[in-house]
Design an enzyme around this catalytic site. Structure first.
Site, PDB file in Angstrom:
ATOM      1  N   GLY A 138      91.172  50.318  83.499  1.00 24.52           N
ATOM      2  CA  GLY A 138      90.315  49.692  82.499  1.00 24.52           C
ATOM      3  C   GLY A 138      88.886  50.139  82.705  1.00 24.52           C
TER       4      GLY A 138
ATOM      5  N   ASN B 160      83.841  45.864  85.059  1.00 27.15           N
ATOM      6  CA  ASN B 160      85.168  46.187  84.524  1.00 27.15           C
ATOM      7  C   ASN B 160      85.500  45.242  83.352  1.00 27.15           C
ATOM      8  OD1 ASN B 160      85.571  43.833  86.129  1.00 27.15           O
ATOM      9  ND2 ASN B 160      87.729  44.316  86.278  1.00 27.15           N
TER      10      ASN B 160
ATOM     11  N   CYS C 294      87.354  42.640  82.793  1.00 25.37           N
ATOM     12  CA  CYS C 294      87.426  41.176  82.966  1.00 25.37           C
ATOM     13  C   CYS C 294      86.209  40.594  83.657  1.00 25.37           C
ATOM     14  CB  CYS C 294      88.692  40.813  83.722  1.00 25.37           C
ATOM     15  SG  CYS C 294      90.198  41.240  82.842  1.00 25.37           S
ATOM     16  N   GLY C 295      85.255  41.440  84.034  1.00 28.87           N
ATOM     17  CA  GLY C 295      83.972  40.963  84.520  1.00 28.87           C
ATOM     18  C   GLY C 295      83.864  40.699  86.005  1.00 28.87           C
ATOM     19  N   GLU C 296      84.973  40.838  86.756  1.00 28.06           N
ATOM     20  CA  GLU C 296      84.921  40.478  88.176  1.00 28.06           C
ATOM     21  C   GLU C 296      84.440  41.610  89.076  1.00 28.06           C
ATOM     22  OE1 GLU C 296      89.167  42.094  87.814  1.00 28.06           O
ATOM     23  OE2 GLU C 296      87.704  41.047  86.558  1.00 28.06           O
TER      24      GLU C 296
ATOM     25  N   PRO D 180      91.580  38.110  87.765  1.00 26.50           N
ATOM     26  CA  PRO D 180      92.399  37.156  87.007  1.00 26.50           C
ATOM     27  C   PRO D 180      93.878  37.168  87.377  1.00 26.50           C
ATOM     28  CG  PRO D 180      91.780  39.021  85.627  1.00 26.50           C
ATOM     29  CD  PRO D 180      90.998  39.155  86.903  1.00 26.50           C
ATOM     30  N   THR D 181      94.394  38.280  87.894  1.00 25.49           N
ATOM     31  CA  THR D 181      95.778  38.398  88.398  1.00 25.49           C
ATOM     32  C   THR D 181      96.827  37.984  87.374  1.00 25.49           C
ATOM     33  OG1 THR D 181      96.034  36.197  89.439  1.00 25.49           O
ATOM     34  CG2 THR D 181      94.912  37.910  90.733  1.00 25.49           C
ATOM     35  N   GLY D 182      96.638  38.316  86.106  1.00 30.32           N
ATOM     36  CA  GLY D 182      97.562  37.859  85.074  1.00 30.32           C
ATOM     37  C   GLY D 182      99.009  38.208  85.331  1.00 30.32           C
ATOM     38  N   THR D 183      99.357  39.498  85.275  1.00 27.30           N
ATOM     39  CA  THR D 183     100.763  39.856  85.434  1.00 27.30           C
ATOM     40  C   THR D 183     101.215  39.852  86.877  1.00 27.30           C
ATOM     41  OG1 THR D 183     100.097  42.178  85.235  1.00 27.30           O
ATOM     42  CG2 THR D 183     101.018  41.136  83.285  1.00 27.30           C
TER      43      THR D 183
END
Length: 593
Positions: A118, A271, A273-275, A418-421
């Site tokens: 990303g 990136n 998601c901002g982290e 965020p660790t979504g998947t």
């Protein structure tokens, strides 16, 4: 498929996105083989330093992943040990103020997306719309117009064939086109592959406080174009975030106060998601420790946490060694700073296991203690690696050297993603987010519907002698148990969901983790559909006061269809075999990871 303890939803995600396939699209790898592939590929880095330890670390890496104790970011799981070999998730690319520079950035973005990464961009250096173009005698179209080019290109390039393209677009609050940037998503078809952040300075926040004028400056000339009322611009930002969930805020001065290599450059973007704030052409690889696994049985295993931190930092540093970078400039900058980002997932479920409500002072204290422990251990592990392998090349020019720290292998060591998947694979809650809901459906994997019910909630109901089916019929429309009187108060208190929380709890939790995080923290402040604009203002202000590096709000339903929705959970999902172990609230709205 094998003997690993994986939920049905984890298996669905793995089959669709991570397991290797043949030329006909048939899965040719089991989850166990995936973890062995990744462990072997990453451990090859040990050959360069301590070859006699390679097999030891390969086994240790496998056990950590297969046991769902630790997982790296998605590109590492997808690409390690394959012909692609690109293992990093996060990239920032520069966007120069010229046609060759702009379209060169588009091409570089496409290459990165193709490998599963990303990209983040600052468009703040582009001259504003209507400005002169000396070479042609025409006028510039401005950054928002060029962002549409990036957006269309992203539509065409589907990440690695398995992930949607994901971008972060940042614009400085002093740019003359800031109003157009802030309101661009009022058109629901615009920039659908972008998250947006306004780079907000301390000076702007002071001007808002004082009700002062705010100069808008042409980046090409450095001259003021016009002045606006700071409070009116602030209100425009808050209103847009309330309507659309974008833009978020990037507190750019706070970011650069913690820039580990200010002599190398100023950070302008993150990136998607901002982290992960990064310099131009930097990349970073991330990984997360599953806190829920460490809290099983109601006692937190601090010793095991320390072991996992040391292992994870070594794993992430090894990733840099074996990574096949998409561009030479990225390889050069990444190896010069060697940034890694170790974070957590399963925080909400760890709190439940320990009997601590998310919206409590005890939860804030526990979260801060966990991240402080991880940060200290990760820094110690990086120092140990520096003794074995040497420090990152820019160490002598870093603030760590100036502060008298021992040589470090990595310019940064901690990030909360965020660790979504990967949280679905691990069977736990995402990042540091609260439970999104106790029962809901998740739309992922190109439209596939994954119904989910929180396993800990079902277990708690059964311990109290309650019928989960009956309770879930009442829960599924709102996702929350707090208004159901027949459920004991102890359960209602222990199982808050995102929309149950006062917004300040979201921000205070983010700040608790940020205090001990080198990079930044991905966290979404969920607001109910009927939340007023005042709630956005208060969240933004509190995030600035608590020294978060950025902040995002999302008012439920503000974008219509979304990745997570309430009220569509089939009754059968409460059955023993179909109870999902994971839920989600902080998933990247763009790339669903």
């Amino acid at each position: 498929m094998d003997t690993l303890e994986l939920t049905p939803n984890a298996l669905a995600v793995l089959r669709h996105r991570y397991l290797r396939k043949d030329s006909h699209g048939n899965v040719i790898e089991t989850p166990e083989e995936l973890f062995r592939r990744v462990a072997a590929a990453v451990a090859l880095a040990e050959e360069r330093f301590r070859p006699q330890e390679r097999t030891h670390w390969e086994a240790a890496f496998y056990e950590a992943m297969a046991g769902r104790w630790f997982l790296p970011n998605s590109p590492t799981l997808m690409n390690a040990g394959t012909a692609i070999g690109q293992l990093s998730a996060c990239f920032v690319l520069p966007v120069p103020d010229s046609i060759p520079g702009i379209f060169g950035a588009v091409a570089e973005m496409a290459i990165i997306h193709q490998t599963g990464g990303g990209t983040g961009f600052s468009f703040s250096r582009l001259r504003p719309a209507g400005d002169v173009v000396a070479e042609t005698g025409g006028v510039a179209s401005g950054p928002v117009s060029f962002m549409r080019v990036f957006d269309v290109a992203t539509d065409v390039i589907k990440q690695g064939g398995r992930r949607r393209g994901a971008n972060m677009g940042v614009l400085a609050v002093e740019h003359p086109d800031i109003e157009a940037f802030v309101t661009v998503k009022d058109d629901r078809t615009a920039l659908t592959n972008f998250n947006l952040s306004v780079a907000v300075s301390d000076a702007f926040m002071t001007a808002v406080e004082q009700g002062a004028g705010w100069p808008l400056v042409n980046p090409r000339t450095g001259e003021q174009v016009r002045s606006v009322d700071a409070r009116e611009l602030w209100e425009l930002i808050c209103q847009a975030a309330w309507r659309n969930g974008d833009p978020g805020l990037l507190f750019i001065d706070e970011v650069n106060r913690h820039n580990p290599t200010p002599e190398v450059g100023r950070i302008e973007a993150t990136n998607p998601c901002g982290e992960q704030p990064l310099l131009p052409y930097e990349s970073c690889n991330l990984g997360s420790i599953n806190l829920a696994r460490l809290a099983e049985g109601g006692v937190f295993d601090w010793g095991r946490l320390d072991e996992l931190v040391e292992l994870a930092v070594r794993f992430l540093d090894d990733v840099i060694e074996v990574n096949r970078f998409p561009l030479p400039a990225i390889a050069e900058m990444t190896k010069a700073n060697r940034k890694v980002g170790l974070g957590v997932m399963g925080f909400a479920e760890a709190l439940i296991e320990l009997g601590i409500p998310y919206d409590s002072e005890e939860a804030l204290a526990f979260g801060e203690r966990v991240m402080e422990r991880i940060a200290a251990g990760a820094r110690e592990a990086s120092a140990k690696l520096a003794r074995e392998r040497g420090p990152f090349p820019n160490f002598e020019r870093s603030r760590w050297k100036a502060q008298g720290l021992p040589p470090l292998r990595n310019a940064t060591v901690t990030t909360v993603a965020p660790t979504g998947t990967i949280s679905i694979i691990a069977g736990t809650s995402s990042g540091i987010e609260p439970l999104f809901a106790l029962a809901y459906h998740r739309t992922v994997l190109d439209g596939q519907d994954l119904p989910e019910v929180n396993r800990l909630f079902v277990q708690a109901l059964r311990r109290e002698g309650l019928d989960p089916e009956a309770v879930l019929e009442k829960v599924e429309t709102t996702g929350s148990v707090r208004g159901i009187a027949e459920v004991p108060e102890s359960i209602r208190r222990l199982f808050p969901v995102a929309l149950d929380l006062e917004p300040s709890w979201h921000v205070r939790m983010q700040a608790a983790f940020q205090r001990h995080t080198d990079n930044a923290v991905s966290k979404t402040v969920n607001l109910p559909a009927d939340a007023p604009v005042d709630a956005v203002r208060e969240v933004f202000r509190l995030a600035y006061e608590l020294r978060c590096k950025g902040i995002t709000v999302f008012r439920y339903g503000c974008r219509g269809a979304q990745v997570l929705e309430l009220g569509r959970v089939p009754s059968f999902v409460a059955g023993e075999r179909a109870v999902a172990h994971a839920e989600f609230t902080g998933e990247c709205r763009i790339c669903s990871t």
